[in-house]
Structures are given as C-alpha cells and as structure tokens.
Design a protein around this motif. Structure first.
Motif, mmCIF file in Angstrom:
data_model
loop_
_atom_site.group_PDB
_atom_site.id
_atom_site.type_symbol
_atom_site.label_atom_id
_atom_site.label_comp_id
_atom_site.label_asym_id
_atom_site.label_seq_id
_atom_site.Cartn_x
_atom_site.Cartn_y
_atom_site.Cartn_z
ATOM 1 N N ALA A 191 45.177 37.832 86.256
ATOM 2 C CA ALA A 191 43.944 38.217 86.944
ATOM 3 C C ALA A 191 42.774 38.176 85.970
ATOM 4 C CB ALA A 191 44.092 39.627 87.524
ATOM 5 N N PRO A 192 41.605 37.756 86.424
ATOM 6 C CA PRO A 192 40.445 37.749 85.524
ATOM 7 C C PRO A 192 40.101 39.160 85.104
ATOM 8 C CG PRO A 192 39.774 37.385 87.816
ATOM 9 C CD PRO A 192 41.261 37.324 87.778
ATOM 10 N N PRO A 193 39.589 39.336 83.906
ATOM 11 C CA PRO A 193 39.251 40.685 83.446
ATOM 12 C C PRO A 193 38.180 41.319 84.328
ATOM 13 C CG PRO A 193 38.308 39.013 81.990
ATOM 14 C CD PRO A 193 39.229 38.303 82.926
ATOM 15 N N ALA A 194 38.322 42.626 84.510
ATOM 16 C CA ALA A 194 37.341 43.347 85.320
ATOM 17 C C ALA A 194 35.985 43.323 84.622
ATOM 18 C CB ALA A 194 37.799 44.789 85.525
ATOM 19 N N PRO A 195 34.906 43.208 85.385
ATOM 20 C CA PRO A 195 33.584 43.210 84.756
ATOM 21 C C PRO A 195 33.309 44.551 84.094
ATOM 22 C CG PRO A 195 33.402 43.383 87.143
ATOM 23 C CD PRO A 195 34.839 43.081 86.845
ATOM 24 N N PRO A 196 32.533 44.580 83.023
ATOM 25 C CA PRO A 196 32.228 45.844 82.343
ATOM 26 C C PRO A 196 31.558 46.824 83.300
ATOM 27 C CG PRO A 196 31.520 43.960 81.019
ATOM 28 C CD PRO A 196 31.902 43.430 82.353
ATOM 29 N N ALA A 197 31.905 48.100 83.134
ATOM 30 C CA ALA A 197 31.388 49.120 84.048
ATOM 31 C C ALA A 197 30.052 49.697 83.584
ATOM 32 C CB ALA A 197 32.408 50.255 84.189
ATOM 33 N N HIS A 198 29.720 49.575 82.318
ATOM 34 C CA HIS A 198 28.457 50.114 81.823
ATOM 35 C C HIS A 198 28.016 49.339 80.592
ATOM 36 C CE1 HIS A 198 30.766 52.208 78.685
ATOM 37 N NE2 HIS A 198 31.588 52.578 79.663
ATOM 38 N N LEU A 199 26.784 49.599 80.156
ATOM 39 C CA LEU A 199 26.196 48.823 79.057
ATOM 40 C C LEU A 199 26.925 49.020 77.744
ATOM 41 C CD1 LEU A 199 22.359 49.339 79.658
ATOM 42 C CD2 LEU A 199 23.861 47.547 80.545
ATOM 43 N N TRP A 200 27.631 50.144 77.604
ATOM 44 C CA TRP A 200 28.275 50.448 76.331
ATOM 45 C C TRP A 200 29.774 50.179 76.373
ATOM 46 C CZ3 TRP A 200 24.257 50.584 73.464
ATOM 47 C CH2 TRP A 200 23.060 51.103 73.967
ATOM 48 N N SER A 201 30.218 49.394 77.358
ATOM 49 C CA SER A 201 31.603 48.938 77.368
ATOM 50 C C SER A 201 31.877 48.143 76.107
ATOM 51 C CB SER A 201 31.866 48.069 78.601
ATOM 52 O OG SER A 201 31.652 48.799 79.789
ATOM 53 N N PRO A 202 33.118 48.137 75.629
ATOM 54 C CA PRO A 202 33.413 47.416 74.386
ATOM 55 C C PRO A 202 32.930 45.977 74.382
ATOM 56 C CG PRO A 202 35.282 48.781 75.014
ATOM 57 C CD PRO A 202 34.292 48.881 76.132
ATOM 58 N N ARG A 203 33.030 45.288 75.525
ATOM 59 C CA ARG A 203 32.617 43.889 75.570
ATOM 60 C C ARG A 203 31.112 43.711 75.438
ATOM 61 N NH1 ARG A 203 35.024 41.780 81.020
ATOM 62 N NH2 ARG A 203 33.381 40.235 80.656
ATOM 63 N N LEU A 204 30.334 44.753 75.782
ATOM 64 C CA LEU A 204 28.884 44.615 75.824
ATOM 65 C C LEU A 204 28.163 45.455 74.775
ATOM 66 C CD1 LEU A 204 28.225 44.724 79.693
ATOM 67 C CD2 LEU A 204 28.277 42.713 78.203
ATOM 68 N N ARG A 205 28.884 46.336 74.083
ATOM 69 C CA ARG A 205 28.212 47.300 73.218
ATOM 70 C C ARG A 205 27.343 46.631 72.153
ATOM 71 N NH1 ARG A 205 32.552 50.016 71.211
ATOM 72 N NH2 ARG A 205 32.652 51.200 73.162
ATOM 73 N N ALA A 206 27.934 45.708 71.401
ATOM 74 C CA ALA A 206 27.174 45.054 70.333
ATOM 75 C C ALA A 206 26.018 44.235 70.904
ATOM 76 C CB ALA A 206 28.096 44.152 69.507
ATOM 77 N N MET A 207 26.262 43.547 72.034
ATOM 78 C CA MET A 207 25.210 42.767 72.676
ATOM 79 C C MET A 207 24.049 43.658 73.083
ATOM 80 S SD MET A 207 24.468 39.642 73.991
ATOM 81 C CE MET A 207 25.939 38.782 74.539
ATOM 82 N N THR A 208 24.363 44.815 73.653
ATOM 83 C CA THR A 208 23.316 45.736 74.096
ATOM 84 C C THR A 208 22.525 46.277 72.905
ATOM 85 O OG1 THR A 208 24.626 46.377 76.035
ATOM 86 C CG2 THR A 208 22.867 47.865 75.356
ATOM 87 N N VAL A 209 23.231 46.717 71.866
ATOM 88 C CA VAL A 209 22.543 47.263 70.694
ATOM 89 C C VAL A 209 21.646 46.200 70.057
ATOM 90 C CG1 VAL A 209 22.869 48.155 68.354
ATOM 91 C CG2 VAL A 209 24.304 48.997 70.226
ATOM 92 N N GLY A 210 22.185 45.001 69.875
ATOM 93 C CA GLY A 210 21.396 43.935 69.244
ATOM 94 C C GLY A 210 20.190 43.539 70.072
ATOM 95 N N SER A 211 20.364 43.409 71.390
ATOM 96 C CA SER A 211 19.252 43.009 72.252
ATOM 97 C C SER A 211 18.152 44.059 72.265
ATOM 98 C CB SER A 211 19.759 42.759 73.677
ATOM 99 O OG SER A 211 20.708 41.716 73.713
ATOM 100 N N VAL A 212 18.542 45.329 72.411
ATOM 101 C CA VAL A 212 17.546 46.401 72.430
ATOM 102 C C VAL A 212 16.839 46.498 71.078
ATOM 103 C CG1 VAL A 212 17.253 48.903 72.612
ATOM 104 C CG2 VAL A 212 18.690 47.693 74.262
ATOM 105 N N ALA A 213 17.578 46.287 69.997
ATOM 106 C CA ALA A 213 16.949 46.318 68.670
ATOM 107 C C ALA A 213 15.911 45.209 68.525
ATOM 108 C CB ALA A 213 18.018 46.184 67.587
#
Length: 465
Positions: A7-29
């Motif tokens: 099954a395809p991985p479930a989409p991240p539930a929030h901005l600080w999910s492991p898959r998105l955490r670094a992306m969110t921090v870097g983009s906001v920075a």
C-alpha cells in the motif's frame, strides 16, 4: 501464487511529521531570511549611502533588486514547470548569497547596487520555487497550514528586524547586515534538499512556447517597475512624468505575464491573482500613510507609530493561524470575501485617526482588523492558485500570483507618494484620499470574490490542464 501489492504510504498528518519536518524548517527559515533582509536593508541603507558617498544611487539600491526580482519570478516559473523546483531553488540561493556577499564587501555604491540587483534576482527565484515545493511536497489538506507558517515567518523579522539591523549597524558595521545572512541561508536550503530528492527528479521538458517572449516582457515590466519606484521618490512634474511613463510600460507588459482574462476578472485564476493584487495595494497604501499621519496629526513618536504597524503584523499572523486550523469552508470564496471585507473596513477605519475628538485606539483597532483580513486572505489565495493549477503550470501561476502582488503594491506606493508630495506638506485631505483608495481596493475585491469559484466542468479542466 499471488503477490501482495504494498500500500502507498499514508500522507503526512501534520507539518512536523518525520517526512516533512526538515522541509518545513528549511522553508520557513528561508522565508524568514528573505523577510529579514528586506526589512533590515531599509534600516541600514541611509548609513550605507553616507559611508559610500552614494546618495545619488539611493533609490536605485531599492528599485534595482525589485526590477530583477520581477524578471526572476517569471524565469523561475518557467524553469520550475520545465525542470522542477530543485534547480531554481539552488540557483536562487546561490544568487541570493552571492548578491549579499558582493553588497557586504562593496567598496563603492555602484558595486553595492550590483550586489543588490543580484540579490533581488535570487529572491525572485526562491519565492516562486518555494510555492512549487509546497504544491509538490505537501498534501492539499496541509497547504493552508504551510502558507500560514510562511506568514508567521514574516512576523519576527517585522518585530525585531529593524531594531536588530540598527544594533548591527551601530556596533558591528553596516556590512554585517549583508554578510551575516548567508551563514543561515545555506544550512536552510540543505534542510530542504532531502525532501526535494524524495520527490524524485522531474522529467525535463522543453520550455513552453513563448517562454523567451515572456522573459522579454518580464524585463520590460521590471524596468517599468524600477522607473515607477524611482519616480515615486521624486517631486513635482518630474515625478508625474516618470510615474506616467512607468504606468504605460506596466500596462503594456504585465497583462502578457498574467493569465488571460486578468483585466476583466475572468472566473477562476485571473480573479484569484487580481484579488491578491487588490489586497496588496490596499494594505500597502494604508501602511505607508499610517506613521506619517499619526506623527503629524496625533503627535506620535516614530517608535509609537511603528508599534501601530506592529499591531497589524501580529494580527496578520493571527489571521493566518486561524485560517490554517478551521475546517475548509464549503465555498472557496468565503475566506477571500471575509478577508477583503476586513481589509476594506480596517483601512477605512484607520481614517478615524484624522478626527481629534475620537480616541486613536479606534484607528489602531481598525488596523488590527485589516491585518487580520490579510492573514485570512493571503494563504487562502495561495492555496487556490495551486488548486487551480495543472502540475505543468504550478510554476507559471505561482510566479503570476507573486508578480501581481509585487507590482500592485509598487504601483499604489508610487501613487501614494505622489499624492502626499502634491502640496507643500501632507494634510488631512491627502491622508483621507490615500486611505479611501485603499478601502476602495478592498471593497472592489469583496465584490469580485465570488468569481474565484469555477463551475464543476471548468474546475476539473483547470486542474487537469
């Protein structure tokens, strides 16, 4: 023997999910750095101009990067659609950092202006690439929260940026206003890189037909924007002539860079971009008047007048936070309409400060309402732009959104400057006129807000390209 399909991985539930955490921090920075530099340079530039004996190039030090940013936004949109956001992101950081280093080490004002132009080009590339990254890396249900985070990333620089820049100029020297930022910009983009790699490499495609012509029109729009900026800082007949020439250039170039139907507010994306421009014009037109009006008419100190602007920045952040956490409205027009209503009422209410019998707190409250409206409006229009964009047009439409935003604000600021400079000294009539124009822009947006909604078949066609 049957084989199970993973099954395809479930989409991240929030901005600080492991898959998105670094992306969110870097983009906001990165957004915070762009905001800090935009605000800090204004504080440092008078000292820079005196030190380098370059007062004659003062206006160009602001108009130059604005013009190069216009060209970069268009180029970044074309590039992102053809190659994905990774090249535009990396080149944007490279140009941004290179421009800062050149400006920080500049021996003359001419060299500093060159550095500012390079920096502005990098900022334009980055701003569009970040939007395309949001479209590709974040699920639809998180996009309003991402753009709310971007709005919040402007708040801290708005609150402390000018003060920090002043301290740096006084104790370390003006060059460090430029030289300190690259130390944070490079780590920020490195945080984004793993997330970009996870998106996979985009399949290179040929730039769309007319891409070269779009770059040419962008150069014309950028030159006109620089002329508009310069004319807005002049006085008398010279200012009127320069502004008129710049407006003619913008009218000739800008419609060719925005979606067809923009000038007649066609349904869907053209109206979305038009609403963003009207909101920017309304807010910028009022914001530039408030400190001058409060200091001259109500005796406010520069610090006190600045604190009033801070109220608007804080309420903008609150509005962004609210729209990111409420359930999606049934109609896409709801948040834009509510936001523009707040902007129209708030900018009109600021004029209450012109009535000595009324407490100035009413005008401050009105400005907070305007900021709240911007917070509700901006992220919702960004999300609508991505929703109405086919994957192959996310870059182009993101660049159009930001282009309309920037040029609308620049136009109203130049015209506001001309109105305020028309007499020997700005008076109540001048302030009331500019605030009426701002409120009128917001009211026009309220009337057009329903046109962001497409009918079913047209909405499907827009998203499918």
């Amino acid at each position: 023997m049957s084989t199970a399909t993973a099954a395809p991985p479930a989409p991240p539930a929030h901005l600080w999910s492991p898959r998105l955490r670094a992306m969110t921090v870097g983009s906001v920075a990165l957004v915070s750095l762009l905001a800090f530099e935009a605000l800090a340079v204004g504080t440092a530039m008078p000292t820079v101009a005196r030190t380098l004996d370059g007062l004659g190039l003062y206006a160009l030090a602001f108009g130059g990067p604005f013009a190069s940013g216009v060209v970069a936004m268009v180029a970044s949109g074309i590039w992102c659609d053809a190659r994905g956001p990774r090249p535009a992101m990396w080149h944007g950081v490279a140009w941004f950092v290179a421009g800062l280093l050149v400006a920080g080490a500049a021996p003359t004002m001419e060299v500093l202006v060159v550095g500012r132009v390079v920096q502005g080009f990098g900022s334009g590339l980055l701003s569009v690439a970040l939007y395309v990254i949001v479209a590709q890396a974040y699920p639809e249900e998180l996009r309003r929260r991402v753009f709310a985070a971007f709005a919040a990333a402007w708040v801290v620089p708005s609150l402390v940026g000018p003060a920090v820049a002043g301290l740096i100029v006084e104790h370390l020297g003006w060059r460090w206003v430029f030289l300190a930022v690259p130390a944070v910009a490079v780590p920020a983009v490195l945080l984004i890189q793993p997330g970009l790699r996870a998106l996979g490499a985009a399949v290179p495609t040929r730039p769309p037909a007319g891409a070269l012509a779009r770059i040419g029109w962008a150069c014309g729009a950028g030159a006109s924007a620089a002329l508009l900026h310069y004319g807005g800082q002049q006085r008398g007949v010279l200012a009127a002539g320069l502004i008129a020439a710049a407006l003619v250039g913008l009218l000739a170039c800008v419609p060719r860079l925005l979606p067809a139907g923009f000038l007649r507010a066609a349904r869907g994306l053209p109206t979305v971009i038009g609403l963003r421009g009207l909101a920017s014009a309304a807010f910028a037109g009022a914001e530039v008047v408030i400190p001058l009006m409060l200091s001259r008419e109500r005796g406010f100190s520069p610090t006190a007048a600045g604190l009033v602007l801070t109220v608007g920045a804080l309420s903008w952040s609150v509005g962004s936070w609210i729209q990111g956490r409420i359930a999606a409205p049934r109609s896409a027009a709801t948040l834009p309409r509510v936001g523009l209503t707040c902007i129209a009422v708030g900018t009109a209410g600021v004029a209450l400060a012109l009535l000595p019998a009324l407490p100035v707190a009413l005008a401050v409250l009105a400005w907070a309402v305007a900021g709240l409206g911007m917070g509700l409006l901006y992220p919702s229009l960004s999300v609508l732009t991505l929703d109405l964009s086919a994957p192959a047009e996310q870059g182009r439409n993101s660049s159009a959104l930001q282009l309309g935003d920037s040029l609308s604000a620049a136009t109203v600021l130049a015209l506001t400057g001309a109105v305020l400079a028309a007499g020997s000294a700005p008076g109540r009539a001048s302030y009331a006129t500019t605030l009426a124009v701002a409120a009128g822009c917001g009211l026009l947006g309220v009337l057009l807000a329903g046109r962001v909604v497409l009918t079913g078949d047209r909405a499907k066609a827009a998203r499918a390209g």
